[in-house]
Design an enzyme around this catalytic site. Structure first.
Site, PDB file in Angstrom:
ATOM      1  N   GLY A 239      32.102  27.120  36.508  1.00 25.59           N
ATOM      2  CA  GLY A 239      32.530  28.457  36.115  1.00 25.59           C
ATOM      3  C   GLY A 239      31.545  29.324  35.380  1.00 25.59           C
ATOM      4  O   GLY A 239      31.806  30.514  35.172  1.00 25.59           O
ATOM      5  N   GLU A 275      30.968  20.798  36.998  1.00 27.04           N
ATOM      6  CA  GLU A 275      31.028  21.163  38.421  1.00 27.04           C
ATOM      7  C   GLU A 275      30.517  22.582  38.655  1.00 27.04           C
ATOM      8  O   GLU A 275      31.251  23.430  39.151  1.00 27.04           O
ATOM      9  CB  GLU A 275      32.483  21.093  38.905  1.00 27.04           C
ATOM     10  CG  GLU A 275      33.167  19.763  38.727  1.00 27.04           C
ATOM     11  CD  GLU A 275      34.682  19.846  38.999  1.00 27.04           C
ATOM     12  OE1 GLU A 275      35.230  20.970  39.123  1.00 27.04           O
ATOM     13  OE2 GLU A 275      35.309  18.779  39.081  1.00 27.04           O
ATOM     14  N   PRO A 276      29.287  22.885  38.289  1.00 30.84           N
ATOM     15  CA  PRO A 276      28.805  24.239  38.540  1.00 30.84           C
ATOM     16  C   PRO A 276      28.517  24.473  40.016  1.00 30.84           C
ATOM     17  O   PRO A 276      27.995  23.586  40.698  1.00 30.84           O
ATOM     18  CB  PRO A 276      27.512  24.303  37.720  1.00 30.84           C
ATOM     19  CG  PRO A 276      27.034  22.891  37.655  1.00 30.84           C
ATOM     20  CD  PRO A 276      28.250  22.013  37.701  1.00 30.84           C
ATOM     21  N   GLY A 277      28.873  25.637  40.492  1.00 30.93           N
ATOM     22  CA  GLY A 277      28.560  26.004  41.874  1.00 30.93           C
ATOM     23  C   GLY A 277      27.712  27.259  41.879  1.00 30.93           C
ATOM     24  O   GLY A 277      26.538  27.262  42.236  1.00 30.93           O
ATOM     25  N   ARG A 278      28.341  28.356  41.414  1.00 32.69           N
ATOM     26  CA  ARG A 278      27.698  29.668  41.490  1.00 32.69           C
ATOM     27  C   ARG A 278      26.340  29.708  40.785  1.00 32.69           C
ATOM     28  O   ARG A 278      25.390  30.260  41.319  1.00 32.69           O
ATOM     29  CB  ARG A 278      28.623  30.710  40.860  1.00 32.69           C
ATOM     30  CG  ARG A 278      28.166  32.138  41.050  1.00 32.69           C
ATOM     31  CD  ARG A 278      28.964  33.084  40.172  1.00 32.69           C
ATOM     32  NE  ARG A 278      30.386  32.896  40.262  1.00 32.69           N
ATOM     33  CZ  ARG A 278      31.194  33.554  41.103  1.00 32.69           C
ATOM     34  NH1 ARG A 278      30.691  34.447  41.922  1.00 32.69           N
ATOM     35  NH2 ARG A 278      32.488  33.319  41.100  1.00 32.69           N
ATOM     36  N   CYS A 346      34.903  47.699  61.632  1.00 35.34           N
ATOM     37  CA  CYS A 346      35.793  48.849  61.728  1.00 35.34           C
ATOM     38  C   CYS A 346      36.871  48.854  60.657  1.00 35.34           C
ATOM     39  O   CYS A 346      38.060  48.772  60.966  1.00 35.34           O
ATOM     40  CB  CYS A 346      36.425  48.875  63.113  1.00 35.34           C
ATOM     41  SG  CYS A 346      35.149  48.837  64.358  1.00 35.34           S
ATOM     42  N   GLU A 347      36.492  48.858  59.426  1.00 37.67           N
ATOM     43  CA  GLU A 347      37.433  49.167  58.354  1.00 37.67           C
ATOM     44  C   GLU A 347      36.680  49.668  57.132  1.00 37.67           C
ATOM     45  O   GLU A 347      35.539  49.276  56.898  1.00 37.67           O
ATOM     46  CB  GLU A 347      38.363  47.997  58.028  1.00 37.67           C
ATOM     47  CG  GLU A 347      37.769  46.641  57.832  1.00 37.67           C
ATOM     48  CD  GLU A 347      38.886  45.638  57.519  1.00 37.67           C
ATOM     49  OE1 GLU A 347      39.543  45.819  56.494  1.00 37.67           O
ATOM     50  OE2 GLU A 347      39.083  44.692  58.311  1.00 37.67           O
ATOM     51  N   TYR A 375      29.008  31.546  47.576  1.00 35.15           N
ATOM     52  CA  TYR A 375      30.186  32.202  48.145  1.00 35.15           C
ATOM     53  C   TYR A 375      29.783  33.330  49.098  1.00 35.15           C
ATOM     54  O   TYR A 375      30.466  34.342  49.210  1.00 35.15           O
ATOM     55  CB  TYR A 375      31.120  32.706  47.027  1.00 35.15           C
ATOM     56  CG  TYR A 375      31.457  31.607  46.045  1.00 35.15           C
ATOM     57  CD1 TYR A 375      32.250  30.529  46.444  1.00 35.15           C
ATOM     58  CD2 TYR A 375      30.974  31.603  44.740  1.00 35.15           C
ATOM     59  CE1 TYR A 375      32.543  29.491  45.564  1.00 35.15           C
ATOM     60  CE2 TYR A 375      31.262  30.572  43.852  1.00 35.15           C
ATOM     61  CZ  TYR A 375      32.042  29.525  44.273  1.00 35.15           C
ATOM     62  OH  TYR A 375      32.334  28.498  43.405  1.00 35.15           O
TER      63      TYR A 375
HETATM   64  N1  LLP Z   1      35.362  23.326  40.147  1.00 36.09           N
HETATM   65  C1  LLP Z   1      36.518  23.783  40.643  1.00 36.09           C
HETATM   66  C2  LLP Z   1      37.715  22.929  40.570  1.00 36.09           C
HETATM   67  C3  LLP Z   1      36.574  25.059  41.220  1.00 36.09           C
HETATM   68  O1  LLP Z   1      37.734  25.524  41.705  1.00 36.09           O
HETATM   69  C4  LLP Z   1      35.405  25.858  41.276  1.00 36.09           C
HETATM   70  C5  LLP Z   1      35.428  27.184  41.887  1.00 36.09           C
HETATM   71  C6  LLP Z   1      34.217  25.330  40.750  1.00 36.09           C
HETATM   72  C7  LLP Z   1      34.235  24.055  40.189  1.00 36.09           C
HETATM   73  C8  LLP Z   1      32.918  26.079  40.768  1.00 36.09           C
HETATM   74  O2  LLP Z   1      32.966  27.231  40.023  1.00 36.09           O
HETATM   75  P1  LLP Z   1      31.628  28.084  39.824  1.00 36.09           P
HETATM   76  O3  LLP Z   1      30.686  27.272  38.960  1.00 36.09           O
HETATM   77  O4  LLP Z   1      31.047  28.330  41.158  1.00 36.09           O
HETATM   78  O5  LLP Z   1      32.072  29.315  39.161  1.00 36.09           O
HETATM   79  N2  LLP Z   1      34.787  32.906  46.021  1.00 36.09           N
HETATM   80  C9  LLP Z   1      34.747  33.339  44.632  1.00 36.09           C
HETATM   81  C10 LLP Z   1      34.627  32.166  43.676  1.00 36.09           C
HETATM   82  C11 LLP Z   1      35.710  31.131  43.827  1.00 36.09           C
HETATM   83  C12 LLP Z   1      35.581  29.967  42.880  1.00 36.09           C
HETATM   84  C13 LLP Z   1      36.549  28.903  43.205  1.00 36.09           C
HETATM   85  N3  LLP Z   1      36.455  27.715  42.434  1.00 36.09           N
HETATM   86  C14 LLP Z   1      33.611  34.341  44.468  1.00 36.09           C
HETATM   87  O6  LLP Z   1      32.936  34.655  45.441  1.00 36.09           O
HETATM   88  O7  LLP Z   1      33.391  34.848  43.373  1.00 36.09           O
END
Ligand code: LLP
Length: 421
Positions: A239, A275-278, A346-347, A375
């Site tokens: 997050g 659990e970092p993603g972004r 087309c939107e 994402y």
């Molecule tokens: N762990 C869990 C259980 C999650 O649901 C998520 C993200 C993460 C980790 C990773 O979070 P991050 O570090 O990436 O913030 N599509 C949206 C973001 C959806 C996030 C969903 N869950 C966007 O483009 O902003």
């Protein structure tokens, strides 16, 4: 910091010119930087130094196997939320004991696949899921390690569509019911309760909600231990936000985030997962697109790109801002113009930015969207029968297509005609 910089007037990904990739691959495409991916992973890994920990990359952010292997080879684990992600992580060579399985709707089939293939833990989100997991584990004659995701009822102060830690959100079990649910879990012979899981939302730009949530997790750890549970692992979710407006945003650094973790749960002696993603993938990727036309409207100019909302949905879906820059560096003295930057779909929602100041552009100019690594490609669709766009990975002076652009035939031939037509 990323590794996309202008050099001699042109944008580079590490040591590779973006224009050179565009000539070879065609536009639009996503390009990722290995050095940036690794740098971001290591920032998290270093932030937790001194604690027993595993950084489990939330692969939903960008799940190409080349990205997973890059991170996996550096020691990352993976956070997966579906059978597809699990199988993809395994295919990229990630060992099962470094994969955690999150998500509120795991099916018996998904659970079976992970239990058979090897899993570090399931982050269980409800009592019905717990019952199914227990049944599948007993059927397979194994014991499933679990944490239970608690919903701490904390306001993540982020976009409503990506906040997950309030009681009205669908995620986890209410923290107020945790003791009862843990007591029940302890009676199930197919499960071994090892810890607590929490994730409160995405794109958080303030550490306070993390501090609040992790403090609640620490309190719960003590309570559950007093109840006789062995709590040895805490999964603290992902997050942490990234700067989408590079000129004036400075969200907290992974090191500051690590300090919050150490301050709130460090004394408990637990193994910690995050659990970092972004933050790992976001600024490690660009979307490269080409101007098709510049068109004059009544009171504005439209920059029409060959990328569209189907390639990058974030602006349409979350009103997200992405910095948009020309691939050829503009001369310092040039006066900006104002554009509405749109795709060909087309939107009206297919608008990336309104009234955005940009150096003047012309047809065929290359344009880069920053912060598109997370994402971006994973949320793409073939809306308007536009094929999914390629992904390219750069590593120093090399680049490789890591997912090629399908041909129109491949896309169209996936349809099958019923016998009656
Ligand atoms: N762990 C869990 C259980 C999650 O649901 C998520 C993200 C993460 C980790 C990773 O979070 P991050 O570090 O990436 O913030 N599509 C949206 C973001 C959806 C996030 C969903 N869950 C966007 O483009 O902003």
């Amino acid at each position: 910091m990323d590794h996309f910089l202008y050099r001699d007037g042109a944008l580079y990904a590490e040591d590779v010119s973006i224009s050179e990739i565009a000539d070879s691959v065609g536009t639009p495409f996503y390009v990722y930087s290995t050095a940036t991916l690794l740098r971001h992973f290591r920032l998290f890994d270093d932030a937790l130094e001194g604690m027993d920990h595993l950084v489990c990359y939330a692969m939903k952010a960008a799940s190409n196997q080349a990205i997973l292997k890059t991170l996996g080879d550096a020691g990352a684990g993976m956070d997966v939320v579906s059978q597809g992600e699990y199988l993809r992580a395994k295919a990229a060579g990630i060992p099962g004991n470094r994969i955690v399985f999150s998500g509120i709707g795991k099916t018996a089939e998904e659970i079976r696949t992970a239990l058979t293939g090897g899993i570090r833990q399931f982050n269980v989100e409800s009592e019905p899921e717990m019952a199914v997991l227990n049944a599948v584990a007993l059927e397979l004659g194994v014991i499933a390690p679990i944490t239970i995701r608690v919903n701490p009822d904390v306001d993540a102060r982020t976009h409503a569509k990506i906040a997950t830690g309030k009681s009205e959100n669908k995620f986890g079990i209410p923290i107020s019911r945790a003791r009862a649910v843990y007591a029940h879990a302890a009676t199930l012979k197919g499960l071994k309760v090892i810890g607590i899981d929490v994730h409160i939302g995405s794109q958080l730009t303030d550490l306070t909600p993390f501090e609040q949530a992790y403090t609640k997790v620490a309190e719960l750890t003590e309570t559950l231990r007093n109840d006789g549970h062995e709590i040895t692992r805490l999964d603290l979710g992902g997050g942490l936000g990234i700067p989408y407006v590079h000129s004036n945003q400075a969200p907290p650094l992974p090191a500051d985030y690590g300090a919050v973790i150490k301050r709130t749960v460090g004394h408990l002696g637990c193994e910690v997962e995050i659990e970092p993603g972004r933050l790992i993938a976001g600024n490690a990727g660009l979307l490269i697109t080409k101007v098709i036309y510049v068109k004059s409207g009544e009171d504005r100019e439209f920059m029409i790109l060959d990328a569209a909302m189907n390639d990058l949905i974030r602006p349409a879906m979350y009103d997200a801002h992405h910095d948009i820059i020309p691939v050829i560096e503009p001369a310092a003295a040039i006066l900006p113009r104002t554009y509405d930057i749109v795709g060909p779909v087309c939107e009206t929602g297919d608008t990336f930015a309104r009234e955005r100041a940009m150096p003047p552009v012309a047809a065929d100019d290359l344009i880069a969207f920053r912060g598109a690594g997370a994402y971006g490609a994973v949320m793409a669709s073939e809306y308007n029968s536009r094929p999914l766009i390629p992904e390219v990975l750069v590593n120093e002076d090399q680049f490789a297509v890591i997912r090629r652009r399908p041909t129109y035939e491949e896309m169209i031939n996936r349809d099958t005609m019923p016998a009656w037509l």
